[in-house]
Design a protein around this motif. Structure first.
Motif, PDB file in Angstrom:
ATOM      1  N   VAL A 105      38.036 -50.179  89.055  1.00 31.32           N
ATOM      2  CA  VAL A 105      38.613 -48.847  88.838  1.00 31.32           C
ATOM      3  C   VAL A 105      39.361 -48.793  87.512  1.00 31.32           C
ATOM      4  CG1 VAL A 105      40.303 -47.180  89.704  1.00 31.32           C
ATOM      5  CG2 VAL A 105      38.714 -48.284  91.290  1.00 31.32           C
ATOM      6  N   ALA A 106      40.097 -49.851  87.184  1.00 28.98           N
ATOM      7  CA  ALA A 106      40.786 -49.897  85.895  1.00 28.98           C
ATOM      8  C   ALA A 106      39.782 -49.810  84.753  1.00 28.98           C
ATOM      9  CB  ALA A 106      41.615 -51.179  85.778  1.00 28.98           C
ATOM     10  N   GLY A 107      38.650 -50.497  84.896  1.00 29.23           N
ATOM     11  CA  GLY A 107      37.601 -50.403  83.881  1.00 29.23           C
ATOM     12  C   GLY A 107      37.033 -49.004  83.786  1.00 29.23           C
ATOM     13  N   ALA A 108      36.845 -48.358  84.936  1.00 33.06           N
ATOM     14  CA  ALA A 108      36.334 -46.983  84.926  1.00 33.06           C
ATOM     15  C   ALA A 108      37.310 -46.040  84.231  1.00 33.06           C
ATOM     16  CB  ALA A 108      36.079 -46.520  86.362  1.00 33.06           C
ATOM     17  N   LEU A 109      38.604 -46.269  84.421  1.00 34.69           N
ATOM     18  CA  LEU A 109      39.604 -45.445  83.726  1.00 34.69           C
ATOM     19  C   LEU A 109      39.536 -45.656  82.216  1.00 34.69           C
ATOM     20  CD1 LEU A 109      42.687 -45.884  86.111  1.00 34.69           C
ATOM     21  CD2 LEU A 109      41.299 -43.832  85.778  1.00 34.69           C
ATOM     22  N   LEU A 110      39.241 -46.868  81.778  1.00 36.80           N
ATOM     23  CA  LEU A 110      39.064 -47.113  80.343  1.00 36.80           C
ATOM     24  C   LEU A 110      37.852 -46.361  79.812  1.00 36.80           C
ATOM     25  CD1 LEU A 110      39.787 -50.963  80.153  1.00 36.80           C
ATOM     26  CD2 LEU A 110      41.277 -49.116  79.383  1.00 36.80           C
ATOM     27  N   VAL A 111      36.768 -46.337  80.587  1.00 36.10           N
ATOM     28  CA  VAL A 111      35.582 -45.584  80.182  1.00 36.10           C
ATOM     29  C   VAL A 111      35.900 -44.095  80.087  1.00 36.10           C
ATOM     30  CG1 VAL A 111      33.249 -44.897  80.849  1.00 36.10           C
ATOM     31  CG2 VAL A 111      33.962 -47.279  81.103  1.00 36.10           C
ATOM     32  N   LEU A 112      36.589 -43.560  81.102  1.00 38.32           N
ATOM     33  CA  LEU A 112      36.960 -42.143  81.079  1.00 38.32           C
ATOM     34  C   LEU A 112      37.847 -41.828  79.885  1.00 38.32           C
ATOM     35  CD1 LEU A 112      37.667 -41.467  84.872  1.00 38.32           C
ATOM     36  CD2 LEU A 112      35.724 -40.681  83.514  1.00 38.32           C
ATOM     37  N   THR A 113      38.728 -42.742  79.541  1.00 34.15           N
ATOM     38  CA  THR A 113      39.600 -42.541  78.385  1.00 34.15           C
ATOM     39  C   THR A 113      38.781 -42.505  77.101  1.00 34.15           C
ATOM     40  OG1 THR A 113      41.368 -43.707  79.546  1.00 34.15           O
ATOM     41  CG2 THR A 113      41.664 -43.367  77.183  1.00 34.15           C
ATOM     42  N   GLY A 114      37.748 -43.349  77.033  1.00 35.68           N
ATOM     43  CA  GLY A 114      36.879 -43.324  75.873  1.00 35.68           C
ATOM     44  C   GLY A 114      36.106 -42.036  75.748  1.00 35.68           C
ATOM     45  N   LEU A 115      35.855 -41.392  76.875  1.00 36.87           N
ATOM     46  CA  LEU A 115      35.122 -40.122  76.865  1.00 36.87           C
ATOM     47  C   LEU A 115      36.026 -38.930  76.629  1.00 36.87           C
ATOM     48  CD1 LEU A 115      32.746 -40.759  79.907  1.00 36.87           C
ATOM     49  CD2 LEU A 115      32.147 -40.829  77.472  1.00 36.87           C
ATOM     50  N   SER A 116      37.330 -39.115  76.735  1.00 39.90           N
ATOM     51  CA  SER A 116      38.270 -37.994  76.619  1.00 39.90           C
ATOM     52  C   SER A 116      39.431 -38.379  75.707  1.00 39.90           C
ATOM     53  CB  SER A 116      38.802 -37.598  78.004  1.00 39.90           C
ATOM     54  OG  SER A 116      39.853 -36.665  77.898  1.00 39.90           O
ATOM     55  N   SER A 117      39.488 -37.760  74.554  1.00 40.93           N
ATOM     56  CA  SER A 117      40.607 -38.013  73.649  1.00 40.93           C
ATOM     57  C   SER A 117      41.920 -37.529  74.255  1.00 40.93           C
ATOM     58  CB  SER A 117      40.372 -37.327  72.307  1.00 40.93           C
ATOM     59  OG  SER A 117      40.213 -35.927  72.483  1.00 40.93           O
ATOM     60  N   ARG A 118      41.851 -36.605  75.194  1.00 45.63           N
ATOM     61  CA  ARG A 118      43.059 -36.101  75.833  1.00 45.63           C
ATOM     62  C   ARG A 118      43.764 -37.200  76.614  1.00 45.63           C
ATOM     63  NH1 ARG A 118      42.601 -30.538  79.006  1.00 45.63           N
ATOM     64  NH2 ARG A 118      42.168 -29.955  76.831  1.00 45.63           N
ATOM     65  N   LEU A 119      42.975 -38.061  77.297  1.00 45.85           N
ATOM     66  CA  LEU A 119      43.593 -39.151  78.048  1.00 45.85           C
ATOM     67  C   LEU A 119      44.279 -40.145  77.112  1.00 45.85           C
ATOM     68  CD1 LEU A 119      40.954 -39.940  80.822  1.00 45.85           C
ATOM     69  CD2 LEU A 119      43.201 -38.885  81.097  1.00 45.85           C
ATOM     70  N   VAL A 120      43.670 -40.389  75.950  1.00 46.64           N
ATOM     71  CA  VAL A 120      44.320 -41.258  74.969  1.00 46.64           C
ATOM     72  C   VAL A 120      45.654 -40.650  74.551  1.00 46.64           C
ATOM     73  CG1 VAL A 120      44.147 -42.297  72.671  1.00 46.64           C
ATOM     74  CG2 VAL A 120      42.117 -42.125  74.111  1.00 46.64           C
ATOM     75  N   GLY A 121      45.654 -39.313  74.356  1.00 44.43           N
ATOM     76  CA  GLY A 121      46.894 -38.636  73.986  1.00 44.43           C
ATOM     77  C   GLY A 121      47.952 -38.740  75.064  1.00 44.43           C
ATOM     78  N   TRP A 122      47.547 -38.637  76.321  1.00 47.38           N
ATOM     79  CA  TRP A 122      48.511 -38.746  77.421  1.00 47.38           C
ATOM     80  C   TRP A 122      49.160 -40.129  77.457  1.00 47.38           C
ATOM     81  CZ3 TRP A 122      45.217 -36.136  81.851  1.00 47.38           C
ATOM     82  CH2 TRP A 122      45.205 -34.753  81.631  1.00 47.38           C
ATOM     83  N   ILE A 123      48.339 -41.165  77.315  1.00 48.41           N
ATOM     84  CA  ILE A 123      48.899 -42.517  77.302  1.00 48.41           C
ATOM     85  C   ILE A 123      49.814 -42.689  76.098  1.00 48.41           C
ATOM     86  CG2 ILE A 123      48.360 -44.966  77.089  1.00 48.41           C
ATOM     87  CD1 ILE A 123      47.734 -43.853  79.813  1.00 48.41           C
TER      88      ILE A 123
END
Length: 402
Positions: free
Chosen positions: A105-123
Motif C-alpha cells: 500500500v505504501a508503494g501504491a501511494l508512491l505511485v499515486l503521488t507520481g501521478l498527481s503533483s497535488r499529492l506531492v504538494g500536500w506532502i
C-alpha cells in the motif's frame, strides 16, 4: 594533475570507483537496520534474507535503468528511515503478512503521488519541523541502543563504538561500515559453528509471502512509511540532484520506485526511493568533473548493489547469531548523525517548536492505541497541535502600529 576524493585522477575509472563507494557505504551502513526492521514486524530468517536480497535487486535495477535512460546520476536506495519505522511499529495484528500488505500500500501511494503533483504538494506542505520531529522520534529508540549495549554487553559493544568514534573523526563516511565490520568479525570468531548450522545456504533465495490487509498495519505502517519516505528521502533526494544542476522531476522516480515496492513487497521490499545522503556521492564533482559523465557512477552503484545482494544470506546469517541488542546498537550508531540533524531541524523554528516537541514525544513513546503504533499518533498529534497553536502564533505576531 587534480586528484579526486577517491584518490584517482579524473578519467574513465573515476565514476565506477565513486559508484563502488556509494554502494558499499549505503549497503554496509544500513543493511543491519533492514534486518532489525523486518524481524520487528514478524519476518523469520528466510523472509529477512529475501527482503534484503529483493531490495538490493530493486535498488540496483532501478539505478541502472534511470542512469542509462536519463543519463543522470539518479541514485536509488531503500528507505533507511522506513526501516527504522518498522522497528518502532513492531509486530502487527495479522503478523508479517499484514506488514507486507502495508508495504504494498505504501508503494501504491508512491505511485499515486507520481501521478498527481497535488499529492506531492500536500506532502511538501507538512511543515519541515513536524516531519523532522517524526523522524527523530522514530530514530530515538535505535539511537539509545548503543548506550544500553555498552552497559549490558560491554565486551561486544565497546569495540564497535570505539571504532565508530575514531573513524567519525578521521573518515566519517566509513565509520558505520567499520563498526559493523567489527561486529561481523566478533560473530565470525565466536559463533562460526552456529552460522554454519543454520541451514540457510550461502546464496539468497526469494521467499514469497501472500499480503493481507489489516487496518492497524495500514494506518500504523503504510501511512507513516509513505510520509517519512517522501519527506526524508524522496524530496531531499530531488533537492540534492537539483543542487548539482540536474533537473530531475519526481514523477518518473516515484512511479518506478513505487511500482518496484508494490511488486517487491511480497518478497520483503518495504520501500524503495530516491537516495538522499548517498546521492551526493554519485552526483557530486568527486564522481567526475564533467556532470555529463556522472551517471556512470550511479549505474556502477546499481551493479554493485545487485552483487552485494548475493551476500544477503551470509550477512543475515551472521547477524542472526549476534545478540539482537548488538545489531540494534550498530544500526543506532549509523543513524546518530541523521537523528541529530532531524532533532536540530525539529526545534529550529520557534513558531513550530511546541508542535514539533509533541510530535517527537509521541512518536518516540512506543505507545499503541487501537493497534496503531506511535509514529502515526505522533504525526496526528503534532499536526493537531500545530492547528491549535497557529491562531495563537498569528495573534502574537500582530503588533499595534506606532
Amino acid at each position: 594533475m587534480e586528484r579526486s576524493l577517491y584518490g584517482t585522477a579524473p578519467g574513465s575509472t573515476q565514476p565506477p570507483i565513486a559508484g563502488l563507494v556509494t554502494a558499499l557505504v549505503g549497503f554496509s551502513a544500513s543493511f543491519a537496520l533492514v534486518d532489525v526492521g523486518l524481524r520487528a514486524v514478524g519476518a523469520d530468517q528466510r523472509q529477512a534474507v529475501s527482503g534484503l536480497f529483493a531490495s538490493c535487486l530493486a535498488v540496483g535495477g532501478l539505478a541502472i535503468w534511470y542512469g542509462v535512460r536519463r543519463r543522470q546520476p539518479i541514485s536509488i536506495a531503500w528507505s533507511t528511515p522506513g526501516a527504522a519505522l518498522l522497528v518502532t511499529a513492531g509486530r502487527q495484528h495479522g503478523g508479517y503478512a499484514a506488514a507486507v500488505g502495508a508495504f504494498a500500500v505504501a508503494g501504491a501511494l508512491l505511485v499515486l503521488t507520481g501521478l498527481s503533483s497535488r499529492l506531492v504538494g500536500w506532502i511538501g506542505r507538512i511543515p519541515a519541523p513536524i516531519t523532522s520531529a517524526l523522524l527523530a522520534g522514530v530514530l530515538l529508540p535505535l539511537c539509545l541502543a548503543p548506550v544500553r549495549a555498552a552497559v549490558q554487553i560491554p565486551s561486544l559493544a565497546l569495540g564497535p563504538i570505539i571504532v565508530w568514534l575514531l573513524l567519525s573523526r578521521f573518515a566519517r563516511r566509513w565509520a558505520a561500515p567499520a563498526a559493523l565490520a567489527v561486529v561481523l568479525v566478533e560473530v565470525a570468531v565466536h559463533h562460526t559453528g552456529r552460522v554454519g548450522g543454520m541451514g540457510i545456504g550461502l546464496l539468497p533465495r526469494l521467499s514469497f509471502t501472500v499480503p493481507t490487509l489489516s487496518v492497524g498495519a495500514l494506518v500504523g505502517i503504510a501511512l507513516p512509511l509513505y510520509v517519512i519516505t517522501m519527506a526524508a528521502q524522496n524530496l531531499p533526494g530531488q533537492a540534492v540532484l537539483r543542487g548539482f544542476g540536474y533537473e530531475a522531476g519526481l514523477r518518473g522516480p516515484l512511479l518506478g520506485t513505487g511500482a518496484a515496492t508494490v511488486l517487491g513487497a511480497p518478497f520483503g521490499v518495504f520501500a524503495v526511493c530516491l537516495a538522499a545522503i548517498s546521492a551526493a556521492l554519485s552526483a557530486g564533482p568527486d564522481a567526475h568533473p564533467d556532470p555529463r559523465r556522472r551517471w556512470i557512477a550511479s549505474v556502477s552503484a546499481g551493479c554493485v548493489y545487485i552483487a552485494l545482494g548475493l551476500s544477503a544470506a551470509l550477512a543475515m546469517s551472521l547477524l542472526a547469531v549476534a545478540p539482537p541488542l548488538l545489531i540494534e546498537a550498530v544500526a543506532g550508531l549509523a543513524l546518530l548523525t541523521t537523528f541529530g540533524g532531524a532533532l536540530a531541524a525539529a526545534v529550529g523554528a520557534p513558531d513550530h517548536r511546541e508542535a514539533a516537541a509533541i510530535t517527537f514525544a509521541v512518536s518516540a513513546s512506543g505507545i499503541s492505541v487501537l493497534s496503531i503504533g506511535a509514529p502515526f499518533w505522533g504525526l496526528v498529534c503534532g499536526l493537531a497541535a500545530l492547528l491549535i497553536l497557529s491562531p495563537r502564533r498569528k495573534s502574537a505576531s500582530v503588533r499595534p502600529a506606532t
